[in-house]
Design an enzyme around this catalytic site. Structure first.
Site, PDB file in Angstrom:
ATOM      1  CB  CYS A   1      54.668 -46.393  -6.058  1.00 48.03           C
ATOM      2  SG  CYS A   1      53.425 -47.311  -5.777  1.00 48.03           S
TER       3      CYS A   1
ATOM      4  CD  GLU B   1      50.721 -47.711   3.218  1.00 52.36           C
ATOM      5  OE1 GLU B   1      49.560 -48.308   3.442  1.00 52.36           O
ATOM      6  OE2 GLU B   1      51.039 -47.367   2.363  1.00 52.36           O
TER       7      GLU B   1
ATOM      8  N   GLY C   1      67.177  -9.381  29.663  1.00 54.21           N
ATOM      9  CA  GLY C   1      66.365  -8.674  30.573  1.00 54.21           C
ATOM     10  C   GLY C   1      66.803  -8.738  32.037  1.00 54.21           C
TER      11      GLY C   1
ATOM     12  CB  SER D   1      50.708 -45.760  -3.342  1.00 53.92           C
ATOM     13  OG  SER D   1      51.554 -46.264  -2.429  1.00 53.92           O
TER      14      SER D   1
ATOM     15  CB  SER E   1      56.735 -11.464  29.527  1.00 51.71           C
ATOM     16  OG  SER E   1      57.603 -11.023  28.694  1.00 51.71           O
TER      17      SER E   1
ATOM     18  CG  HIS F   1      55.505 -49.596   1.687  1.00 53.03           C
ATOM     19  ND1 HIS F   1      55.020 -49.245   0.420  1.00 53.03           N
ATOM     20  CD2 HIS F   1      54.537 -48.868   2.548  1.00 53.03           C
ATOM     21  CE1 HIS F   1      53.947 -48.484   0.646  1.00 53.03           C
ATOM     22  NE2 HIS F   1      53.703 -48.559   1.786  1.00 53.03           N
TER      23      HIS F   1
HETATM   24  O1  LIG Z   1      62.261 -14.215  30.581  1.00 52.24           O
HETATM   25  C1  LIG Z   1      62.444 -13.137  30.902  1.00 52.24           C
HETATM   26  N1  LIG Z   1      63.700 -12.660  31.462  1.00 52.24           N
HETATM   27  C2  LIG Z   1      64.212 -11.507  31.556  1.00 52.24           C
HETATM   28  N2  LIG Z   1      63.449 -10.654  31.554  1.00 52.24           N
HETATM   29  C3  LIG Z   1      62.265 -10.811  31.114  1.00 52.24           C
HETATM   30  C4  LIG Z   1      61.790 -11.910  30.454  1.00 52.24           C
HETATM   31  N3  LIG Z   1      60.449 -11.861  30.247  1.00 52.24           N
HETATM   32  C5  LIG Z   1      60.274 -10.620  30.220  1.00 52.24           C
HETATM   33  N4  LIG Z   1      61.279  -9.939  30.960  1.00 52.24           N
HETATM   34  C6  LIG Z   1      61.546  -8.359  30.930  1.00 52.24           C
HETATM   35  C7  LIG Z   1      62.267  -7.994  29.531  1.00 52.24           C
HETATM   36  C8  LIG Z   1      61.333  -6.720  29.276  1.00 52.24           C
HETATM   37  O2  LIG Z   1      62.000  -5.509  30.082  1.00 52.24           O
HETATM   38  C9  LIG Z   1      60.083  -6.971  29.789  1.00 52.24           C
HETATM   39  C10 LIG Z   1      59.164  -7.515  28.629  1.00 52.24           C
HETATM   40  O3  LIG Z   1      58.701  -6.528  27.947  1.00 52.24           O
HETATM   41  P1  LIG Z   1      57.824  -6.821  26.584  1.00 52.24           P
HETATM   42  O4  LIG Z   1      57.306  -5.763  26.074  1.00 52.24           O
HETATM   43  O5  LIG Z   1      57.044  -8.009  26.974  1.00 52.24           O
HETATM   44  O6  LIG Z   1      58.498  -7.481  25.513  1.00 52.24           O
HETATM   45  P2  LIG Z   1      60.003  -6.896  24.537  1.00 52.24           P
HETATM   46  O7  LIG Z   1      59.451  -5.252  24.530  1.00 52.24           O
HETATM   47  O8  LIG Z   1      61.120  -7.055  24.951  1.00 52.24           O
HETATM   48  O9  LIG Z   1      59.465  -7.293  23.248  1.00 52.24           O
HETATM   49  P3  LIG Z   1      57.859  -7.295  22.475  1.00 52.24           P
HETATM   50  O10 LIG Z   1      57.103  -6.470  23.009  1.00 52.24           O
HETATM   51  O11 LIG Z   1      58.406  -6.809  20.979  1.00 52.24           O
HETATM   52  O12 LIG Z   1      57.555  -8.966  22.377  1.00 52.24           O
HETATM   53  O13 LIG Z   1      60.095  -7.879  30.785  1.00 52.24           O
END
Ligand SMILES: O=c1nc[nH]c2c1ncn2[C@H]1C[C@H](O)[C@@H](COP(=O)(O)OP(=O)(O)OP(=O)(O)O)O1
Ligand SMILES: [Mg+2]
Length: 486
Positions: free
Chosen positions: A75, A154, A439, A12, A359, A188
């Site tokens: 149950c 519950e 990176g 239930s 990023s 329960h």
């Molecule tokens: O936390 C980080 N710590 C270190 N380096 C980072 C970070 N965040 C971005 N980065 C650098 C890595 C890469 O050189 C660029 C992202 O490039 P970005 O195109 O966003 O990502 P990506 O090509 O690696 O993967 P995707 O596009 O498939 O998400 O900036």
């Protein structure tokens, strides 16, 4: 019937979780599919006809959609009302919780005085008495309805102090009545076992009817040669509820009670009404696909989403296989690129939610370089070369201020685009420090820790990083966004 098919378990609501917990312990090779009828619980006050109809709907779903080899009614109320009808109408074996509990109690009692606590429905059905008297007509049986206990479990209050007081109060009469065995005649109640034990004293044998049921399941599997011969991992078990997908009470209790390492696979069924007949249908939940080819990012995002506690199945991009096209990141801003990534994946997964991150690192003394070109500053995704280029360009420059930016874009079917940004300021070091991360992490010093990102643990980095902050921001808007549409 294929012996490697799953076993269905219906209940239930949440009580049957105590049965599945035992089953997972004692039957490691079997796969279970559980349905908790949370939309219509509790069954205690329901009429027999209603309970029969509901259990039939669940049984039908499990038989037609999941090809279960056996059905367990986890149950007591449903067993009391529907076991015999289901056993007559279904072609697979059906096992209930009452007979095994009654039999175990009869074996345990020495003074032939057994107490039972159950829902009012089970007590009124006299199902336990009937079974107990089959094994010994002279046994005295004292039954007591405890609907409040069901409500407390519950409501996830089974560990509360106030609940302990209620249990102590309600069970006081049993102490005086001279029973030596007490049946927990509602699935329960094992959740309240510590309080029940305290209330009746340790000399009384407690019978958990759910636990006893596992022996009945084992016997039945053996008798019909239906034991699975492949090892199923219980992380493959599936849990359905009939509540809305945004009601996570079941998941909270199940996660707490079953204490499995991996996240539980909780899904939802809707009750479809076509005139007089109702049936159950799975509500397909969109996945959250992480539109990134960068495994480091994916690991970070999954960990942070997990901390935020979002209720979606997170799926990495590579699970879409070969259908993923190459994405040329030719936008002039992070947001443009993140949008392009999200929209490209949305075209091949139109029913899912897609989350993309773009990023990069922006260095003040270099007018924001490498910025959107971070991934291909010196060589395409060549972290070594990219880091060397930054160090070379900054040689002799004392101003080392820099910032990481993460722009997240979330899209989904009939939803507006949701954008969240996170930034973190830091200093570029004069050489690499640390081995963690990816990176530019070895060059990015966070003053607060006096360490580079590559010297922090994943958890420490996620607390302060651009990506961590962007996801926190996204998490704030997510519940609203999931509800809304365009
Ligand atoms: O936390 C980080 N710590 C270190 N380096 C980072 C970070 N965040 C971005 N980065 C650098 C890595 C890469 O050189 C660029 C992202 O490039 P970005 O195109 O966003 O990502 P990506 O090509 O690696 O993967 P995707 O596009 O498939 O998400 O900036
Ligand atoms: Mg990229």
């Amino acid at each position: 019937m294929n012996k490697n098919n799953p076993i269905g378990m219906i209940d239930s609501g949440v009580g049957g979780l105590t049965v599945i917990k035992e089953a997972q312990k004692q039957l490691p090779n079997e796969q279970f599919i559980f349905i908790g009828d949370t939309a219509r619980m509790p069954y205690g006050p329901r009429t027999t006809d209603e309970v029969i109809a509901y259990t039939f709907q669940m049984a039908n779903y499990l038989i037609t959609e999941k090809q279960i080899k056996m059905l367990v009614i986890a149950c007591n109320t449903a067993t009391a009302c529907a076991l015999t009808v289901l056993q007559k109408k279904l072609t697979i074996p059906v096992i209930g919780v009452i007979q095994p509990g009654a039999q175990a109690a009869q074996l345990a009692t020495k003074n032939k005085t057994i107490g039972i606590i159950a829902t009012d429905g089970t007590v009124n059905s006299k199902a336990y008495e009937l079974q107990i008297h089959q094994y010994g007509a002279d046994t005295k049986v004292l039954s007591q309805g405890e609907p409040d206990f069901v409500q407390l479990v519950e409501a996830n209050k089974y560990q509360d102090h106030a609940t302990r007081d209620i249990v102590m109060n309600h069970l006081a009469p049993f102490k005086a009545a001279g029973i030596d065995t007490l049946i927990l005649g509602c699935t329960h109640f094992p959740l309240l076992e510590p309080f029940i034990r305290e209330a009746v004293g340790k000399q009384i044998t407690l019978i958990d009817s759910g636990r006893e049921t596992i022996y009945a399941i084992k016997q039945c599997l053996n008798k019909l040669a239906l034991n699975s011969d492949i090892k199923h991992n219980h992380d493959e078990d599936i849990y359905y509820t009939t509540s809305d997908s945004d009601d996570d009470t079941f998941k909270v209790i199940a996660t707490n009670w079953l204490a499995r390492i991996h996240e539980l696979d909780v899904r939802h069924l809707k009750i479809v009404d076509n005139g007089t007949l109702q049936h159950l249908e799975e509500i397909s939940m969109p996945r959250l696909i992480l539109a990134s080819n960068n495994q480091h990012k994916i690991i970070e995002i999954e960990a942070i989403l997990n901390d935020i506690g979002i209720n979606l199945t997170v799926t990495p991009l590579n699970s879409l296989g070969d259908s993923v096209p190459e994405i040329i990141e030719d936008g002039t801003t992070f947001e443009e690129n993140a949008t392009k990534k999200a929209m490209t994946i949305a075209k091949i997964a139109p029913n899912d939610y897609i989350l993309a991150d773009d990023s990069g690192l922006s260095i003040d003394a270099l007018n924001g370089e490498p910025g959107v070109y971070s991934a291909r500053y010196a060589g395409d995704h060549d972290d070594q070369a990219n880091n060397d280029k930054v160090l070379n360009k900054l040689e002799g420059i004392t101003s080392r201020e820099a910032q990481f930016t993460s722009v997240l874009v979330l899209v989904g079917p009939n939803k507006p685009k949701l954008v969240a940004t996170g930034t973190v300021r830091g200093l570029i070091t004069d050489q690499r420090y640390g081995d963690n991360g990816f990176g530019y992490d070895p060059l990015f010093l966070v003053p607060q820790f006096d360490k580079t990102f590559a010297q922090l643990t994943a958890n420490e980095k996620n607390q302060v990083s651009h990506r961590g902050l962007a996801l926190q921001e996204l998490g704030k808007h997510l519940p609203e966004w999931l509800k809304g549409g365009v």
